[in-house]
Scaffold this active site. Structure first.
Site, PDB file in Angstrom:
ATOM      1  N   ASP A 145     -11.513  -5.817  10.622  1.00 11.38           N
ATOM      2  CA  ASP A 145     -11.615  -7.271  10.679  1.00 11.38           C
ATOM      3  C   ASP A 145     -12.846  -7.721  11.460  1.00 11.38           C
ATOM      4  O   ASP A 145     -13.648  -8.533  10.982  1.00 11.38           O
ATOM      5  CB  ASP A 145     -10.337  -7.876  11.269  1.00 11.38           C
ATOM      6  CG  ASP A 145      -9.865  -7.161  12.529  1.00 11.38           C
ATOM      7  OD1 ASP A 145     -10.546  -6.217  12.991  1.00 11.38           O
ATOM      8  OD2 ASP A 145      -8.810  -7.543  13.075  1.00 11.38           O
ATOM      9  N   ASP A 193      -1.025 -10.849   7.783  1.00 11.15           N
ATOM     10  CA  ASP A 193      -0.220  -9.651   7.944  1.00 11.15           C
ATOM     11  C   ASP A 193       1.199 -10.002   7.507  1.00 11.15           C
ATOM     12  O   ASP A 193       1.621 -11.166   7.576  1.00 11.15           O
ATOM     13  CB  ASP A 193      -0.227  -9.174   9.394  1.00 11.15           C
ATOM     14  CG  ASP A 193      -1.561  -8.547   9.787  1.00 11.15           C
ATOM     15  OD1 ASP A 193      -2.327  -8.161   8.878  1.00 11.15           O
ATOM     16  OD2 ASP A 193      -1.833  -8.456  10.999  1.00 11.15           O
ATOM     17  N   ASP A 210       3.986  -9.660   8.826  1.00  7.75           N
ATOM     18  CA  ASP A 210       4.919 -10.148   9.838  1.00  7.75           C
ATOM     19  C   ASP A 210       4.531 -11.534  10.346  1.00  7.75           C
ATOM     20  O   ASP A 210       5.073 -11.997  11.346  1.00  7.75           O
ATOM     21  CB  ASP A 210       5.006  -9.163  11.007  1.00  7.75           C
ATOM     22  CG  ASP A 210       3.667  -8.954  11.681  1.00  7.75           C
ATOM     23  OD1 ASP A 210       2.634  -9.167  11.027  1.00  7.75           O
ATOM     24  OD2 ASP A 210       3.646  -8.568  12.867  1.00  7.75           O
ATOM     25  N   ASP A 215       0.811  -1.213   0.000  1.00  6.28           N
ATOM     26  CA  ASP A 215       0.000   0.000   0.000  1.00  6.28           C
ATOM     27  C   ASP A 215       0.846   1.267   0.000  1.00  6.28           C
ATOM     28  O   ASP A 215       0.310   2.363  -0.123  1.00  6.28           O
ATOM     29  CB  ASP A 215      -0.950   0.005   1.205  1.00  6.28           C
ATOM     30  CG  ASP A 215      -2.367   0.357   0.804  1.00  6.28           C
ATOM     31  OD1 ASP A 215      -2.740   0.112  -0.359  1.00  6.28           O
ATOM     32  OD2 ASP A 215      -3.106   0.886   1.654  1.00  6.28           O
TER      33      ASP A 215
END
Length: 897
Positions: A588, A421, A423, A219
């Protein structure tokens, strides 16, 4: 709009923090004989042949509830067995647990009634505030506790899924397609080494390679991320076959090479050590290239900019390796090349593989690794950066996810989607298969399952988990218990979705096929791309695999440009009735709520080793900012169309209560914050918060507090968490309640009154501390205003303890004033014990030695006590005068919930 095809990649920064935990390698010699674990009856890396008859349930807590469904490959009655097992808590634990909840609920109501009958008129304002707080405490506790009445555990049966594949018409043909989404924004706050390990672990997952594709959403639109992916595609040609050959776990190289011992499950143990050394050497070189990407790109760009034939147009462009301008953001921002203003980019880095295996070559001088019996195909890999322009609300992560959803529909269109995600990485290579056990099991209601949620597990959290990063109480207690209702909420990562549910379609139980087709034909709902709309019915069909390789011609390029355009969502249902939900920081939870209110179900499951692992912020400030975003998003959800009170009849009553609790929990902390400041009265007045008659008050208080702790121990028992997990959860809840949660309430109030949205910063995962200590971030103090309220509460309660000690010394413990002082001090000491991790955190490096904190606290208490005894205690008035000046004791209780 940029479209290209490539076969290579690259990335930068920071060594991944790893948990070396659990697995063992037992390879004794070069011939793979004794001590080597090799699958005898199954191919290497296949799911274990053992069926999950006992699974997670053969213990003194859980009991299976579906024994009849698991009786061999065909279920005993000619019908396929279920693909998962369901367990419930044994009655010897569940019934006392429920009974205690009921008794405590009755006790709270009786306590309120008793307090109303014994209103203290001398301290009416304190009594009123106390009652308001206690009523909300009781209400909040009920909201949190009622959804836990029926905890259910569900365990995937991978052996049953393997049986189903084996007896299928075309081998693995029954496994449907999967699109895997990974999102990232900033290559500094989210170090690139995390991202590349995430992608590599996905590319190496144990799932039919032609049935899944991986998409990275950048992004920020940075060239660093793109070239990192180019390097990844190149290194994957070595890493993925190595993983398949030796069945290594985990399949993120940083995690794998950080482990001192690993279990060997492959079939060629004699080649493991030499192959491992070679691959590790290549990985270290790969990391060097990733680390140097920033400087490499900058040097290249500087060279190109100097060679512009003497032209000085005032722009210092960022250049790609092929000598063209990067269409995304530049190092030195320029018009159409800065954050929030750049073109859309879609780069296909690895094309969709063929359906037939392609085996590698035997070892040679040029290729020392023997991959002659290994399928060397790689899954499809796509880089995406959506278009951004000033004046548009790009909706942060939710907008990026919806762009991924649309692009993937045009390129691969798999019926199932997993999101990560950046990570997080695949820690168990079977992780993509496990959720299929729930999605494909029609006997178990799989057609109505919108998503399967895995718990979040984290690497390198400090051994004592000072800031409750593991959050086991929430994952293995609260979230698991929702399996007994419609299922858990969506938690943002480590989740498999049904594409049809993301499109906003109704579950088969509630929606007719005709109405689904009609919904698809509504162009206003899904935007102007007719190609996208026409792909949706195929994408909603779980029986299909994945779209055949798409040729990127002019029409496809135009469609991709359209669906990644910044204005595509305008005037459509994207962000409300389709895709991820907009305008809420916790997109979410809101997205999962929309699915549940439509009648969809969800499943919470875990596996060993953990399906996915990630990185958590162990720095106090970053952790507080993280829960500030969560709590602020929860309040946004309550004051929006996603309010659980507005949902229709398809939402289970207790599921509605669970969502109501998720969206209102920060409000109760306003009362907790003021409770913690009431000790100020010790410093400025002689009022106490002790209810009269004291004996009855103490009886109620002890009973209510004792019951909540006993209930907590029952939850510790059935959830499998430790007492330390439970204690850390209590401590960090108090830390949040004294600063972060009230701040979120303040932010929400400002938003309601001013109409301005709330900006929550991205949680930074970068390490700024010395590389010699992987927990150094734990001892780094980053002073921000968010710390101030909790510091004030800490100081007030230390001062109150000092005043209490001074009063007890001045009056004597046998006097009424002395007894009240000691009783009030118990409350203050309890608050200080809960704030203990915070106190260690703000001590920085001194927090490594807790004894320093205890000594400092004792000295501060002693100093306040001495000052009170010297200047505040009315010795001169005599005992009768002091008693007259003291006045009557006012009332206030501690929290009942």
């Amino acid at each position: 709009m940029e479209l290209a095809t490539a076969s290579t990649m690259s990335a930068a920064a920071v060594t991944r923090r790893i948990n070396a935990g659990g697995l063992r390698v037992e390879v004794t010699n070069g011939n793979g004989a004794a001590g080597v674990y090799v699958a005898a009856a199954a191919a290497p890396c296949s799911p274990a042949a053992k069926r999950v008859n006992d699974g997670g349930g053969k213990d003194d807590v859980w009991v299976a509830v579906d024994e009849a469904d698991v009786s061999g490959p065909s279920g005993g009655d000619g019908v396929r067995p279920t693909l998962f097992r369901t367990y419930k808590v044994k009655g010897s634990i569940l019934h006392p647990y429920r009974f205690l909840i009921l008794v405590r609920l009755i006790a709270i109501v009786a306590f309120f009634a008793w307090r109303v009958r014994h209103k203290n008129r001398d301290g009416a304002w304190l009594w009123t505030m106390s009652m308001a707080g206690d009523v909300w405490f009781g209400f909040s506790w009920a909201l949190n506790q009622l959804p836990k009445l029926n905890p259910i555990k569900r365990v995937a049966d991978l052996a049953a899924l393997a049986d189903r594949q084996q007896h299928g018409t075309s081998g693995g043909g029954e496994l449907p397609g999967v699109d895997v989404f990974v999102t990232t924004v900033d290559p500094v706050d989210e170090p690139i080494l995390y991202t590349v390990n995430s992608i590599l672990s996905i590319l190496a997952a144990d799932y039919p390679v032609d049935r899944y594709a991986c998409y990275l959403s950048d992004d920020g639109g940075t060239l660093v991320h793109y070239e990192a992916m180019v390097e990844v595609a190149k290194f994957a040609e070595l890493w993925v076959p190595f993983c398949r050959k030796h069945c290594v776990e985990p399949r993120a190289p940083e995690s794998y090479f950080a482990m001192k011992t690993q279990a060997y499950r492959g079939g060629v143990a004699g080649e493991l050590m030499s192959d491992r050394r070679r691959v590790r050497r290549e990985y270290e070189e790969f990391k060097v290239r990733i680390d140097s990407l920033f400087s490499t790109i900058r040097k290249r760009s500087d060279a190109y900019n100097r060679a512009k034939d003497g032209k000085d147009d005032g722009e210092n462009a960022t250049w790609m390796a092929d000598g063209t301008h990067w269409p995304g953001t530049w190092f030195e921002p320029a018009e159409n090349h800065r954050k929030g203003q750049h073109a859309g980019i879609v780069q296909v880095l690895l094309n969709h593989p063929t359906s037939k295996p392609r085996f590698g070559v035997a070892a040679s001088v040029d290729n020392p690794l023997d991959f002659s019996g290994v399928d060397v195909r790689l899954p499809m890999l796509v880089y995406i950066s959506r278009e951004k322009r000033p004046g548009y609300n790009h909706q942060k992560k939710a907008g990026a996810m919806n762009a991924l959803l649309r692009v993937s529909a045009l390129l691969s269109n798999a019926p199932f989607i997993i999101n990560f995600d950046c990570d997080h990485y695949v820690n168990n290579s079977q992780a993509f298969r496990a959720p299929m056990c729930f999605m494909l099991d029609r006997r178990g209601g799989g057609d109505d399952v919108a998503f399967v949620q895995f718990p979040q597990r984290f690497d390198d959290v400090d051994p004592t988990d000072r800031y409750a990063n593991h959050n086991r109480v929430f994952f293995d207690g609260t979230t698991l218990s929702l399996n007994g209702l419609q299922g858990p909420s969506y938690l943002g990562t480590g989740t498999m979705f049904r594409r049809a549910a993301l499109y906003g379609l109704e579950p088969p139980r509630w929606g007719a096929a005709g109405s689904q087709i009609k919904a698809m034909d509504n162009a206003n709902k899904f935007g102007a791309s007719s190609t996208l709309v026409s792909s949706m019915l195929d994408g909603a069909n779980q029986e299909r695999s994945i779209t055949p390789p798409v040729a990127i011609d002019g029409s496809v390029a135009r469609d991709l440009a359209a669906v990644t355009a910044c204005g595509y969502d305008l005037g459509t249902s994207w962000g409300r009735d389709a895709g991820w939900v907009y305008d809420i920081a916790t997109e979410d939870v809101a997205t999962g709520f929309r699915m549940h209110q439509q009648g969809w179900r969800s499943v919470y499951t875990s596996m060993e080793p953990a399906a996915f692992r990630g990185t958590a912020p162990i720095n106090l400030t970053e952790r507080l900012y993280q829960i500030l975003r969560w709590s602020g998003g929860s309040l946004e959800m309550f004051f929006s169309h996603s309010n659980a009170l507005l949902a229709g009849r398809r939402l289970h009553p207790l599921q509605r209560i669970a969502y109501l609790n998720m969206s209102t929990y920060p409000i109760v902390t306003v009362f907790i914050f003021f409770y913690n400041l009431f000790p100020v009265m010790w410093l400025i007045s002689e009022q106490y918060y002790i209810q009269q008659p004291f004996g009855e008050y103490l009886l109620y208080l002890v009973a209510i507090i004792a019951m909540i702790h006993v209930i907590g121990m029952f939850e510790v028992k059935w959830s499998g968490i430790t007492v330390l997990d439970w204690c850390r959860n209590e401590q960090f809840y108090m830390i949040g309640s004294t600063g972060v949660y009230p701040t979120a309430v303040l932010y929400m109030a400002l938003k309601l009154f001013t109409g301005k949205g709330i900006h929550f910063r991205l949680t930074s995962k970068q390490t700024t501390a010395s590389s010699g200590d992987k927990f150094a971030d734990l001892y780094t103090v980053r002073w921000v205003p968010l710390l101030i309220p909790t510091i004030v509460v800490l100081a007030v309660n230390v001062g109150a303890v000092g005043v209490a000690v001074g009063k007890a010394a001045a009056w004597g413990l046998l006097t009424e004033q002395g007894r009240f002082a000691v009783l009030g001090m118990v409350f203050n000491v309890w608050i200080l014990a809960l704030l203990y991790p915070f106190a260690l955190g703000i001590m920085g490096q001194r927090g490594k030695r807790p004894a320093v904190l205890f000594v400092a606290t004792v000295m501060a208490v002693a100093a306040v006590a001495i000052m009170y005894a010297a200047f505040g205690a009315p010795y001169q008035a005599g005992l009768s005068g002091v008693a007259a000046s003291l006045g009557k004791a006012a009332s206030l209780t501690g929290p009942s919930g």
